[in-house]
Design a protein around this motif. Structure first.
Motif, PDB file in Angstrom:
ATOM      1  N   LYS A  43       0.858  -1.182   0.000  1.00 25.50           N
ATOM      2  CA  LYS A  43       0.000   0.000   0.000  1.00 25.50           C
ATOM      3  C   LYS A  43       0.895   1.233   0.000  1.00 25.50           C
ATOM      4  N   ILE A  44       0.653   2.136  -0.944  1.00 29.25           N
ATOM      5  CA  ILE A  44       1.458   3.347  -1.072  1.00 29.25           C
ATOM      6  C   ILE A  44       0.544   4.566  -0.949  1.00 29.25           C
ATOM      7  N   HIS A  45       0.844   5.429   0.019  1.00 27.18           N
ATOM      8  CA  HIS A  45       0.088   6.676   0.197  1.00 27.18           C
ATOM      9  C   HIS A  45       0.838   7.800  -0.506  1.00 27.18           C
ATOM     10  N   ASN A  46       0.089   8.632  -1.229  1.00 27.81           N
ATOM     11  CA  ASN A  46       0.694   9.772  -1.916  1.00 27.81           C
ATOM     12  C   ASN A  46      -0.349  10.883  -2.033  1.00 27.81           C
ATOM     13  N   ASN A  47      -0.147  11.991  -1.301  1.00 32.64           N
ATOM     14  CA  ASN A  47      -1.043  13.153  -1.377  1.00 32.64           C
ATOM     15  C   ASN A  47      -2.515  12.781  -1.241  1.00 32.64           C
ATOM     16  N   LEU A  53       0.696  -1.589  -5.103  1.00 30.44           N
ATOM     17  CA  LEU A  53       1.652  -2.293  -5.939  1.00 30.44           C
ATOM     18  C   LEU A  53       1.447  -3.771  -5.656  1.00 30.44           C
ATOM     19  N   ARG A  54       1.152  -4.550  -6.677  1.00 28.99           N
ATOM     20  CA  ARG A  54       0.798  -5.951  -6.497  1.00 28.99           C
ATOM     21  C   ARG A  54       1.733  -6.873  -7.265  1.00 28.99           C
ATOM     22  N   GLY A  79      -1.993  -0.125  -9.156  1.00 22.90           N
ATOM     23  CA  GLY A  79      -3.352   0.373  -9.323  1.00 22.90           C
ATOM     24  C   GLY A  79      -3.658   1.472  -8.324  1.00 22.90           C
ATOM     25  N   LYS A  80      -4.655   2.270  -8.659  1.00 22.51           N
ATOM     26  CA  LYS A  80      -5.099   3.347  -7.772  1.00 22.51           C
ATOM     27  C   LYS A  80      -6.388   2.914  -7.099  1.00 22.51           C
ATOM     28  N   TYR A  81      -6.464   3.144  -5.789  1.00 20.28           N
ATOM     29  CA  TYR A  81      -7.625   2.735  -5.008  1.00 20.28           C
ATOM     30  C   TYR A  81      -8.688   3.831  -5.013  1.00 20.28           C
ATOM     31  N   TYR A  82      -9.920   3.428  -5.292  1.00 19.01           N
ATOM     32  CA  TYR A  82     -11.070   4.318  -5.246  1.00 19.01           C
ATOM     33  C   TYR A  82     -12.093   3.748  -4.271  1.00 19.01           C
ATOM     34  N   TYR A  83     -12.409   4.501  -3.238  1.00 15.11           N
ATOM     35  CA  TYR A  83     -13.422   4.062  -2.299  1.00 15.11           C
ATOM     36  C   TYR A  83     -14.782   4.381  -2.874  1.00 15.11           C
ATOM     37  N   VAL A  87      -9.764  -1.115  -6.780  1.00  9.48           N
ATOM     38  CA  VAL A  87      -8.516  -0.706  -7.423  1.00  9.48           C
ATOM     39  C   VAL A  87      -8.671  -0.704  -8.944  1.00  9.48           C
ATOM     40  N   GLU A  88      -8.240   0.396  -9.564  1.00 17.55           N
ATOM     41  CA  GLU A  88      -8.255   0.526 -11.025  1.00 17.55           C
ATOM     42  C   GLU A  88      -6.819   0.504 -11.525  1.00 17.55           C
TER      43      GLU A  88
END
Length: 116
Positions: A43-47, A53-54, A79-83, A87-88
């Motif tokens: 899991k990567i947090h950014n802004n 990353l899988r 992928g980017k996580y969307y709540y 993940v997209e």
């Protein structure tokens, strides 16, 4: 986003080794497996955004999660996580810092696995 240039895909290795080396670098195994497939996530947090990353793999001899099982690593993906949707992977513009961190972690994993 796929990371084909790292050349982790198609590497065959013991599950125990992949599990140990991936978790040592910060990837999480958690409950993302069945007897044939497994996923190691970082899991990567950014802004205020979350990325995953899988590193997927699948069993070619034996059953996951047995240590002696031989797995084949697949191409790592970002992928980017969307709540609350999940993940997209496609159609995203990933920040350079996230891509650089992903490249570094995957290269470290590759180097660790190459030594085994």
């Amino acid at each position: 986003m796929k990371f084909e240039h790292i050349e982790l895909a198609d590497k065959e290795i013991r599950f125990e080794t992949l599990h140990y080396e991936a978790e040592k670098l910060g990837f999480v195994h958690a409950e993302q497996w069945d007897y044939e497939r497994v996923m190691f996530d970082m899991k990567i947090h950014n802004n205020q955004e979350i990325y995953y990353l899988r590193v997927p793999a699948y069993a070619i001899k034996g059953d996951i999660p047995k240590d002696e099982t031989i797995v084949k690593v697949m191409t790592p993906i970002l992928g980017k996580y969307y709540y609350p949707h999940g993940v997209e992977y496609a159609g995203e513009d990933f920040p350079e810092a996230v891509v650089n961190r992903s490249n570094t972690k995957l290269q470290q994993l590759k180097e660790a696995l190459d030594k085994k």
